[in-house]
Write an enzyme that holds these catalytic residues in place. Structure first.
Site, short mmCIF file in Angstrom:
data_model
loop_
_atom_site.label_atom_id
_atom_site.label_comp_id
_atom_site.label_asym_id
_atom_site.label_seq_id
_atom_site.Cartn_x
_atom_site.Cartn_y
_atom_site.Cartn_z
N CYS A 2 25.95 40.46 46.55
CA CYS A 2 26.16 39.35 45.63
C CYS A 2 25.42 39.66 44.33
CB CYS A 2 25.61 38.07 46.21
SG CYS A 2 26.12 37.77 47.90
N ARG A 27 29.81 43.62 42.07
CA ARG A 27 28.96 43.60 43.25
C ARG A 27 29.55 42.74 44.37
NH1 ARG A 27 23.39 44.94 42.03
NH2 ARG A 27 22.77 43.76 43.86
N TRP A 75 29.53 37.73 47.82
CA TRP A 75 30.25 38.55 48.80
C TRP A 75 29.84 37.99 50.15
CZ3 TRP A 75 29.07 41.98 52.81
CH2 TRP A 75 30.07 42.87 53.20
N ASN A 101 20.69 36.26 47.22
CA ASN A 101 21.29 37.50 47.74
C ASN A 101 20.50 37.90 48.96
OD1 ASN A 101 22.87 37.63 45.53
ND2 ASN A 101 21.86 39.40 44.60
N GLY A 102 21.18 38.46 49.97
CA GLY A 102 20.45 38.93 51.15
C GLY A 102 20.84 38.12 52.36
N GLU A 492 36.35 62.42 51.96
CA GLU A 492 36.17 61.59 50.76
C GLU A 492 37.53 61.19 50.16
OE1 GLU A 492 34.00 59.85 49.53
OE2 GLU A 492 34.48 59.59 47.43
N LYS A 496 38.71 57.33 49.70
CA LYS A 496 39.12 56.77 48.40
C LYS A 496 40.45 56.06 48.54
CE LYS A 496 36.35 56.61 46.67
NZ LYS A 496 35.03 57.04 46.88
N GLU A 499 40.16 52.76 50.67
CA GLU A 499 39.37 51.71 50.01
C GLU A 499 40.18 50.92 48.99
OE1 GLU A 499 36.03 54.04 48.29
OE2 GLU A 499 34.82 52.40 49.06
N HIS A 515 44.00 69.85 68.00
CA HIS A 515 43.32 69.21 69.14
C HIS A 515 43.69 67.74 69.26
CE1 HIS A 515 41.07 72.85 69.87
NE2 HIS A 515 40.68 72.86 68.61
N LYS A 614 29.93 46.69 45.69
CA LYS A 614 29.40 47.93 45.11
C LYS A 614 28.10 48.35 45.78
CE LYS A 614 29.48 51.37 42.33
NZ LYS A 614 30.42 52.44 42.73
O1 M6R Z 1 25.14 52.95 46.91
P1 M6R Z 1 25.38 53.88 48.04
O2 M6R Z 1 25.73 55.25 47.61
O3 M6R Z 1 24.23 53.90 49.03
O4 M6R Z 1 26.61 53.27 48.83
C1 M6R Z 1 27.06 53.81 50.03
C2 M6R Z 1 28.46 53.32 50.34
O5 M6R Z 1 28.45 51.93 50.52
C3 M6R Z 1 29.44 53.69 49.24
O6 M6R Z 1 29.46 55.05 49.00
C4 M6R Z 1 30.85 53.22 49.60
O7 M6R Z 1 31.36 53.98 50.65
C5 M6R Z 1 31.74 53.30 48.36
N1 M6R Z 1 32.54 52.13 48.26
C6 M6R Z 1 32.57 54.50 48.32
O8 M6R Z 1 33.54 54.50 47.33
#
Ligand code: M6R
Length: 619
Positions: A2, A27, A75, A101-102, A492, A496, A499, A515, A614
């Protein structure tokens, strides 16, 4: 996760809060709200489900005057994302309003205790427990807000960054943190009066001031309209804050003509990587200068092992780092999902070096993993992008990425920045350990210096990905394959795509196909293969043949001039030739663009994909 914004001064607070919320929306973005005390001393809370723009719309025509206020973009963790659960939350008497937040872990016990004593709750959130608790303590101890916040937080278990307003004290904005970041900006208005800004990170503050204080865990701050600032710990002992100057410009937070932050950040990679290596690669003397390694040389030379803890994209870059550090510096490296590491009982030796890789530097799992390692005596090293972040401060030493703020939720330039930083680290250790010949070391330094130009070449020589991407909008699944250094690129690339487009995608080491996953291949299945003319090229060609004979659609990343794979593939992306280890830095670029354009073609919100945030400051 948040985002919190706050203001107290002599300007109108509402426009500052709304602008700040827009900047923090990356965020978290399932609801938003604002609380203001107007000049007649009335406290109003406005909130709405959805984005900040929905809040603005709902507030239209209402009284938004006042020069003190707090705001929040959420969030959801506890309670579904709706208006009731949105922040700010009122206390029962509506005297107080609070944003948080938290996560409050003992909120159920606290709530039950207060309910027994007649407190009535109206939301499902752990946050409402906090504001009710503060009011409860105020009544029981007959004290002011500043003291009540300190007393209340002593009984709270969990993580928090909070900001609170009290109608009875319209001249005070109180905030506190533990485990969730909070920054106080120190501003001066045009009339020369002191004013305070509050943010969960620097993005809502930088427009007004570059002088900030990072609140520390278990500190409570009282910002007064007269310009006075008092910070105490939970034992009410006065703290002496350190004022820091932010190294960030407003331009870095704008889209700069691009339709999305993600696209801007993809195209920024060549220049961001130049900044990342600036001052660290010495091309004249063919050297690598990483102060974190120079200052802690013995720790790395005597390291029994390196353990890298990370999550998501950062875990993928860590895996590339492992391959390189083991190859170049001959130190065993283990890469751990921080979320798993923190909850098992891992063997950690006092001569281990534990590296946390995190763009935000706030990821709760990664932070907890390094705290565990610290308790076991390991030396902690942080690789973060956000300056002054919790992980950067919790580690013994480290290296910043210096790739500029990353706003798009899908990580792009932070990934390549992390990979380059891990290469620099591997080279710096290898130099100290003499595990590479001078010739090899110089060659790797020279080639790393060329990578930003080769990234630019890659971005310039893969046109029409936007049109090509249209063909894949109806796909339900994708497979990504790579070997060696390109296996993490496959992971990765798949992350991407899923996501931001919400298409299911999996990355595999190419040889693992036979396999099991090969059963998935048919004419409907696009398979993205990273097939540079390096490393295990011939073996990857065989893997492509296996897919072709099962009618899979091949999208291949190939080296410029390659004919073999280009002829087999249905579509190719080209990259210039480079050393095997550096291929990931080029191969990931067309895959980022592919995800971006598929997501756009599907009409997705690329910068703020559903359910994501984020910085993941909850476990
Ligand atoms: O801020 P961080 O690099 O620790 O975050 C880790 C993951 O939450 C972050 O890389 C997440 O997988 C992203 N949304 C990837 O695009």
């Amino acid at each position: 996760m948040c985002g919190i914004v706050g203001y107290i001064g002599n300007k109108e607070a509402y426009p500052i809060l709304i602008k700040g919320l827009h900047r923090l929306e990356y965020r978290g973005y399932d609801s938003a709200g604002v609380a203001l005390i107007n000049r007649r001393g009335e406290l109003s809370v406005y909130k709405s489900k959805g984005k900040v723009s929905a809040l603005e719309h709902s507030v239209d025509g209402k009284d938004t005057t006042g020069s003190i206020g707090i705001a929040h973009t959420r969030w959801a963790t506890h309670g579904e994302p709706n208006e009731v659960n949105a922040h700010p939350h009122y206390s029962m008497s509506k005297q107080l309003a609070l944003v948080h937040n938290g996560i409050i872990e003992n909120y159920k016990a606290l709530r039950a205790e207060m309910e027994k004593n007649g407190v009535v709750f109206c939301s499902d959130t752990d946050t409402e427990v906090l504001v009710q608790l503060i009011e409860y303590v105020q009544h029981r101890h007959e004290c002011g807000l500043f003291e009540a916040v300190q007393l209340a937080l002593k009984s709270v278990v969990g993580a928090y960054a909070i900001a609170v307003l009290d109608k009875a004290h319209p001249e005070q904005l109180i905030c506190a943190r533990k485990g969730s970041p909070l920054i106080i900006g120190l501003g001066t208005s045009d009339q020369g009066a002191h004013e305070f800004y509050l943010g969960s990170d620097a993005t809502p503050i930088i427009e007004y001031t570059d002088k900030v204080i990072y609140l520390q865990d278990e500190e409570v701050a009282c910002m007064d309209g007269s310009g006075a600032l008092e910070i105490v710990n939970l034992a009410n002992v006065r703290q002496t804050p350190q004022t820091v100057t932010l190294q960030m410009s407003l331009d870095e937070l704008e889209k700069g003509g691009y339709p999305h932050f993600m696209l801007k950040e993809i195209y920024e990679q060549p220049s961001a990587m130049r900044t990342c290596i600036r001052g660290r690669l010495d091309i004249v003397d063919k050297d690598v200068l990483l102060s974190g390694i120079i200052d802690n040389k013995e720790k790395f030379l005597n390291a029994r092992r390196i353990i890298i803890c990370a999550c998501g994209t950062s875990w993928h870059s860590a895996l590339i780092g492992k391959y390189f550090i083991e190859e170049a510096a001959q130190i065993p490296v283990e890469v751990e999902y921080a979320s798993e590491f923190r909850y098992r009982n891992p063997v950690i030796y006092s001569d281990d070096v534990v590296i946390a890789v995190s763009q935000s530097g706030e990821t709760a799992d990664t932070l907890a993993a390094i705290q565990l390692a610290k308790n076991r005596g390991a030396f902690l090293y942080g690789i973060c992008n956000v300056i002054g972040s919790s992980i950067a401060r919790a580690t013994d030493s480290g290296t910043y990425l210096h790739v500029g703020p990353e706003i798009g939720v899908a990580s792009t330039k932070a990934f390549t920045g992390q990979v380059i930083t891990l290469f620099l680290l591997g080279l710096a250790i290898a130099k100290e350990k003499h595990t590479l010949s001078d010739e090899m070391f110089h060659m790797l330094v020279d080639e790393l210096q060329r990578i930003p130009d080769k990234m630019q070449w890659t971005l310039d020589h893969n046109p029409n990905i936007d049109q090509f991407a249209q063909m894949f909008t109806y796909c339900k699944n994708f497979i990504y394959l790579g070997r060696g250094y390109n296996y993490p690129v496959a992971l990765e690339g798949a992350l991407k795509l899923k996501e931001i487009s919400y298409i299911h995608a999996e990355g595999y080491p190419a040889a693992e196909m036979k396999h099991g996953p090969i059963a998935l291949i048919d004419e409907e299945m696009p398979v993205v293969v990273i097939a540079p003319k390096r490393g295990m090229y011939d073996k990857v060609v065989s893997n492509i043949q296996e897919i072709k004979s099962r009618h899979g659609k091949i999208i291949a990343v190939v080296t410029e001039g390659d004919n073999t794979v280009s002829q087999m593939a249905d579509y190719t992306f080209v990259i210039p030739d480079t050393r095997d280890c550096y291929v990931p830095l080029l191969a990931i670029l067309p895959l980022q663009l592919l995800s971006y354009y598929v997501a756009c073609a599907k009409g997705r919100n690329v910068d703020q994909p559903r359910n994501l945030a984020k910085s993941v400051t909850v476990e």
